[in-house]
Scaffold this active site. Sequence first.
Site, PDB file in Angstrom:
ATOM      1  N   GLU A 122       1.157  -0.984   0.247  1.00  0.00           N
ATOM      2  CA  GLU A 122       0.581   0.429   0.147  1.00  0.00           C
ATOM      3  C   GLU A 122       0.552   1.244   0.131  1.00  0.00           C
ATOM      4  OE1 GLU A 122      -2.704   1.327   3.732  1.00  0.00           O
ATOM      5  OE2 GLU A 122      -3.280  -0.211   2.472  1.00  0.00           O
ATOM      6  N   HIS A 159      -3.247   6.167 -27.415  1.00  0.00           N
ATOM      7  CA  HIS A 159      -3.520   5.037 -28.398  1.00  0.00           C
ATOM      8  C   HIS A 159      -4.459   5.168 -29.591  1.00  0.00           C
ATOM      9  CE1 HIS A 159      -3.159   0.776 -29.786  1.00  0.00           C
ATOM     10  NE2 HIS A 159      -4.738   0.774 -29.937  1.00  0.00           N
ATOM     11  N   ASP A 167       5.791  -2.911 -27.424  1.00  0.00           N
ATOM     12  CA  ASP A 167       6.127  -3.329 -26.592  1.00  0.00           C
ATOM     13  C   ASP A 167       6.729  -4.548 -26.409  1.00  0.00           C
ATOM     14  OD1 ASP A 167       4.980  -4.509 -23.935  1.00  0.00           O
ATOM     15  OD2 ASP A 167       3.155  -4.616 -23.970  1.00  0.00           O
ATOM     16  N   ASP A 196       4.412   4.180 -34.774  1.00  0.00           N
ATOM     17  CA  ASP A 196       3.242   3.909 -33.737  1.00  0.00           C
ATOM     18  C   ASP A 196       3.887   4.667 -32.917  1.00  0.00           C
ATOM     19  OD1 ASP A 196       1.725   1.341 -33.218  1.00  0.00           O
ATOM     20  OD2 ASP A 196       2.892   0.347 -33.702  1.00  0.00           O
ATOM     21  N   LYS A 238      -2.051  -6.031 -40.483  1.00  0.00           N
ATOM     22  CA  LYS A 238      -1.605  -7.908 -39.262  1.00  0.00           C
ATOM     23  C   LYS A 238      -2.971  -7.793 -38.843  1.00  0.00           C
ATOM     24  CE  LYS A 238      -0.644  -5.600 -34.480  1.00  0.00           C
ATOM     25  NZ  LYS A 238       0.014  -4.783 -34.088  1.00  0.00           N
TER      26      LYS A 238
HETATM   27  C1  R5P Z   1      -1.145  -1.726 -31.402  1.00  0.00           C
HETATM   28  O1  R5P Z   1      -2.376  -1.223 -31.658  1.00  0.00           O
HETATM   29  C2  R5P Z   1      -0.178  -0.245 -31.271  1.00  0.00           C
HETATM   30  O2  R5P Z   1      -0.432   0.646 -31.915  1.00  0.00           O
HETATM   31  C3  R5P Z   1       1.360  -1.057 -30.328  1.00  0.00           C
HETATM   32  O3  R5P Z   1       1.335  -1.428 -32.286  1.00  0.00           O
HETATM   33  C4  R5P Z   1       1.463  -2.304 -30.181  1.00  0.00           C
HETATM   34  O4  R5P Z   1       0.653  -1.979 -29.127  1.00  0.00           O
HETATM   35  C5  R5P Z   1       2.655  -2.729 -30.298  1.00  0.00           C
HETATM   36  O5  R5P Z   1       3.397  -4.165 -29.903  1.00  0.00           O
HETATM   37  P1  R5P Z   1       4.026  -4.862 -29.732  1.00  0.00           P
HETATM   38  O6  R5P Z   1       5.434  -4.439 -29.786  1.00  0.00           O
HETATM   39  O7  R5P Z   1       4.099  -6.080 -28.254  1.00  0.00           O
HETATM   40  O8  R5P Z   1       3.839  -5.751 -30.827  1.00  0.00           O
END
Ligand code: R5P
Length: 297
Positions: free
Chosen positions: A36, A127, A217, A213, A187
């Site tokens: 916490e 996003h 991630d 982009d 994609k």
């Molecule tokens: C998806 O809609 C986002 O715009 C990114 O393309 C996505 O989050 C990228 O994720 P990762 O690097 O895991 O492919």
Amino acid sequence: MIIIAGSSHVKLAQQLATRLKAEIVIANTKKFEDQELKIQITHDLYNKDIIILQSTSKPANDHLMELLLLTDTAKRAGARNITAIVPYFGYSRQDRPSYAYGPISASLVANLIETSGINRLITIDLHSKQAEGFFKIGVKNLDSSSLFIPLFDNQGKYVVVSPDLGGLTRAKIFAHKLQADLVIIDKSRNFNGECEMTSIIGDAKGKDCIIIDDIVDTGSTICKASRLLKDKGAKSVAACITHGVFSGDCLKKIGLAEFDNFYISDTISNSHLPNFINVIPSVDLIANAINKEVINV
Ligand code: R5P
């Protein structure tokens, strides 16, 4: 004006305070045994305009909770106006239910932030633009393209690439500013959630490709997009990505993919990035927005 630095990105808060000649306050933060969080700010915030800078990056839930507690503290201390700068807004990808009756997590997080007492939100590249609609307070969703456009001269035969249909609007704006053509990658995600890319709309052959982009991630999207473009005869491939989440072995994947250039903004604090990642500062973009949105209103 006082800038309260959340723990997710103290460096960016300090840079912002220097730019704006504002006072910076760092809260005392403590964690109890059960994780916490306890926040204490002893600074006088009464009747002051407060900016709280916090990216809700990894660990997303801790940083989100800290933002809510910092806001509540400022509100109870009598702050006049509270602006949250959330350079990276975690949960923004979950902007629709992913199955029947599933949660709309981005909307819930927006409600929490609003309820905590924030009067205005400034963020970078949510996003999806429609996520702005989750808030009743004013939201300035800054477009990061101005950070990356100056990196490209007018010598290249550029095409701007959206690695999926969701990023089309973002790539279109970038292409328009660079007066470049647009390429879109088809994609999809397979049953295991892995992304698959087989075809592109547009021509990448012999071109300097710039993939745009909002998030990197796992690195799967950007690396597979680069591979496909090279298979289609691209001359070079650069990446411009706003938020570097860099989970798991993402950096290794990016290293192996051999991008000609890889640019990322500093909306998320990432220490010790490898040399092939070029970090582009976002402080001026944020400072200009505060000058327009907060100081001049
Ligand atoms: C998806 O809609 C986002 O715009 C990114 O393309 C996505 O989050 C990228 O994720 P990762 O690097 O895991 O492919």
